[in-house]
Design a protein around this motif. Sequence first.
Motif, PDB file in Angstrom:
ATOM      1  N   ARG A  57       2.083   5.616  13.691  1.00  0.00           N
ATOM      2  CA  ARG A  57       1.673   4.444  12.914  1.00  0.00           C
ATOM      3  C   ARG A  57       0.212   4.535  12.464  1.00  0.00           C
ATOM      4  N   GLU A 100      -0.435   4.817   8.658  1.00  0.00           N
ATOM      5  CA  GLU A 100      -0.296   3.556   7.914  1.00  0.00           C
ATOM      6  C   GLU A 100      -1.456   2.609   8.213  1.00  0.00           C
ATOM      7  N   TYR A 120      -4.593   3.725   6.399  1.00  0.00           N
ATOM      8  CA  TYR A 120      -4.520   3.394   4.981  1.00  0.00           C
ATOM      9  C   TYR A 120      -4.846   1.912   4.754  1.00  0.00           C
ATOM     10  N   ARG A 121      -4.305   1.051   5.574  1.00  0.00           N
ATOM     11  CA  ARG A 121      -4.544  -0.387   5.401  1.00  0.00           C
ATOM     12  C   ARG A 121      -6.008  -0.751   5.637  1.00  0.00           C
ATOM     13  N   TRP A 131      -3.445   8.243   4.698  1.00  0.00           N
ATOM     14  CA  TRP A 131      -2.029   7.907   4.508  1.00  0.00           C
ATOM     15  C   TRP A 131      -1.148   9.145   4.385  1.00  0.00           C
ATOM     16  N   THR A 132      -1.702  10.263   3.917  1.00  0.00           N
ATOM     17  CA  THR A 132      -0.836  11.375   3.513  1.00  0.00           C
ATOM     18  C   THR A 132      -1.058  12.689   4.258  1.00  0.00           C
ATOM     19  N   TYR A 191       5.431  12.260   7.885  1.00  0.00           N
ATOM     20  CA  TYR A 191       5.361  10.789   7.981  1.00  0.00           C
ATOM     21  C   TYR A 191       4.047  10.319   7.360  1.00  0.00           C
ATOM     22  N   PRO A 192       3.928   9.060   6.979  1.00  0.00           N
ATOM     23  CA  PRO A 192       4.842   7.949   7.272  1.00  0.00           C
ATOM     24  C   PRO A 192       5.914   7.703   6.210  1.00  0.00           C
ATOM     25  N   ARG A 193       5.834   8.367   5.027  1.00  0.00           N
ATOM     26  CA  ARG A 193       6.753   8.022   3.948  1.00  0.00           C
ATOM     27  C   ARG A 193       7.731   9.124   3.589  1.00  0.00           C
TER      28      ARG A 193
END
Length: 325
Positions: free
Chosen positions: A223, A226, A229-230, A248-249, A259-261
């Motif tokens: 996590r 994510e 990124y936030r 994030w990437t 992950y995460p996407r």
Amino acid sequence: MAVAAHRKPVERERVLIVDDDPSVALLLAHVLGAEGYRCIRAGAVAEARARLAEGPFDVILCDVGLPDGSGLDLVEEAITRDEHIAAVVVSGLDEVALGERALRIGAYGYIVKPFTANDVLIGVLGALAHRRRQLAAVWEASSETIQRLCVAVEARDTSTAAHITGMSEHCYAIARELGLDAEYCELLRAASPMHDVGKVGVPDHILLKPGPLTDDERAQMERHAEIGYRILAGSSAELLRLAASIAWTHHERLDGGGYPRGLSRNEIPQEGRIAAVADVFDALTRDRVYRRRFSRDQALDVLEEGRGTHFDPELLDALAASLID
């Protein structure tokens, strides 16, 4: 006797001149072109938008009244889209209200027609200097934010301090080896230390656990991408936007198994692919409580096992090339 040579002016910044009077636009281009500025002309808002979409400009020199819209609106739009652009408004109207609005939307100067060559040159030089000062201030503030957040991560896990610095230097080295723009390389070096800032949201018993993680613990650890990124997203500063993208990437994989996407190949931005290589390589070459560090060659061999599946082959080659003494 020495013969005077006709020297070609040194190429300087790109300038977009927007004026619906061809004679005025030509005069502006002549004045600036003689000083080495690379000038492109547009006669209307729509044409100017098309030129702006084709490539970045350093300066926009724009008339107020255009046949298909407001030059002030165009300037405001250009500044919003590109924080690096410097703007000067040109008008035949010497009105305080127009000048004040031009400054409010972010333009540096307001040149009134008829103008002299010095008016134009001073306006453009002043706008560029002002923009550089603004960007330097944003860079300093962003860098301080990054340093403070890195300290917060390091305070929880002291083993991350050296890794943050090493990983950042590898990102820079890879980018330079690829021949990327020098400014981008420096941005990457400044932004990449934030790649794991989301770990501030991971519980200590997971973050500091010396042994293997359970499936649930690993899910909580993942996590952090994510969360990072936030923390960083939504800033107007280019440095923090880049840091947000990296956070994030950098755990995505070329084959979509990250992950995460679950992004794959070119869905992963270049900075994320660079950070993925730099992050794993630097981590492998540092001691951990559960293993001793790998040599450079051993670490490169491990990364090679993920060529084309986990890691971008071009970036692996760039990393290896950067390590050659």
